[in-house]
Structure formats: structure tokens, C-alpha cells
Design a protein around this motif. Sequence first.
Motif: not given
Length: 268
Positions: A71, A90-92, A190, A207
Amino acid sequence: MDAQPAELLALAESIAREAGEMLRDAVDRPREAVETKSSATDMVTEVDRASEELIAARLREARPDDGLLGEEGASVEGTSGYRWVVDPIDGTTNFLYGHTGFAVSIAVEHEGESVAGAVLDVMAGELFSASKGGGATRNGEPIAASGEREVSKALVATGFGFSPEHRGLQGEVVARLLPRIRDIRRMGAASVDLCSLACGRVDGYFERGLNRWDVAAGGLIATEAGAILGSIEGGPPEPRSMVGGAPGVFEELRSLVAEAEEKAEAGG
Ligand code: IPD
């Protein structure tokens, strides 16, 4: 020669654990060097980058011929036919605000499909894993999608993209779905949403506008646990259009989401 999925999975798991320790140590420290990416709400911290560097270094040591997509910009072509797909946090937003529910997600693809994947929900200490054809586990124990059959009783996770226009529309879609399902959860990562689908903590998920690194590991874990994934329009799942469900609710949920989107777009 083809690598064994079990070996690839063991590597993904051990690197996810090491990166997870780094994140656990960092989460309570004040955050600095926060920048934004695609929009003002799409954030990156110095820890996202350090986590990706650590993961990339470990993969390079263990599998120097493999490709890599991360990412935060890691991009290596590779010559082996295997490509690692990494979301270092993931989920910053959860991480940045000190909420639980951020994860390290590491998958490996062969011929365009994930063959092994690990998602570590860092603060919960839960490691979700799957290899293609080998089933899915949480901390080593087998997991399965829920047996829910009625969409009106389905607990459904979703997420919102970072572009303000899309968010408005996504909010309208949720408003249209709420009267038709049990409830909505927006947990903030996610990959964790897909693992929640895999272990029956939610019955459905949808989503739009995700990237490969958000779904490469969690998608495999969900399908190996018996959940069904597709695109909102029908057909195979794509990061830009994802819906998933326990087998008993998948198709009805997919068509409810598609209908809610059509109406929201038409403004009717
Ligand atoms: C985000 C999370 C979130 C989802 C966003 C993703 P990031 O990933 O998975 O739940 O709604 O669409 O971009 O940016 O925190 O790695």
C-alpha cells in the motif's frame, strides 16, 4: 518449482506477527509525520511506512525472486510467478486514534489468485489465516461463516472510501439498507471485516473502492471459511466492488445493495 502454500502461509504469519509487535509498541506513542494521500481523510503515518519496510525486508530475505505490491508504494516485479500483496496497517485511522481493529494483512498470489494469506488483528491478538483449499483458521482453530439464512437478521459490515462524493452516496446506501437488515458495523479495516465474515461475527459485508491490498488476504480467508464473495453488480469479486455473505444470505444481500445503490444514484 511451485512453492507449498503451507510454507508461504507460515512465512506470512511470522512476518505479520513481527510487524504486529512493532505496531503494538507504537500505538500509544504520539503520532508524528502524518500525511494525507488520495484525500484529506486518507492518512499515512511514519509507522505505516516502517511496517511496510520491515515486511518487504523479511520477504526479500526469504523469497528474493518474488514480486511485491504494498500500500505504501512497495512495487517489485519478481521472476518466480509469486507476488506478495501487503497492507502494512489496514485501518490506519483506527491506529492513529488508538482504536482497536487495525491489522497487518499479508497475502501471496500465484497466477493472479491469492494462495495464502494472513491477517493479524493486532490489539485483539487474533491471527486469521488461510491457504487455498486448506480452510481458514483463527489462532490455529478452524473457523466458518455464519449459518444465517434471513437477510433481515443479517449483521452487515461496511466501509467508506476516502473521496467525499463517494462517501455521501455510501451513506445513502446504508440509510436504505438499515431498515432491511439487523444492523450495520463500520469497524475500520476491510481485512478485519472480511475475517469477521469468515468467523461469523458478521453475516455480510460490502464496500466499494477498495484496493488489492485491502482484500487479498481477507478475501481468501472469507472464502476458505465458506463465505461467498462477489461484485455488487454480480460476477466475481473485485476490489472496487465487493459484497460478501454467509451462503444463506449472500445473493439477497447482493441484490439489496445493488438496488440501494441504484436508488441512491437516481436520488429516488
Ligand atoms: C482502509 C480500511 C477501511 C476501508 C477503506 C480502506 P487503510 O484501509 O480498510 O476499512 O473502509 O476503504 O482504504 O487505508 O486504513 O489501509
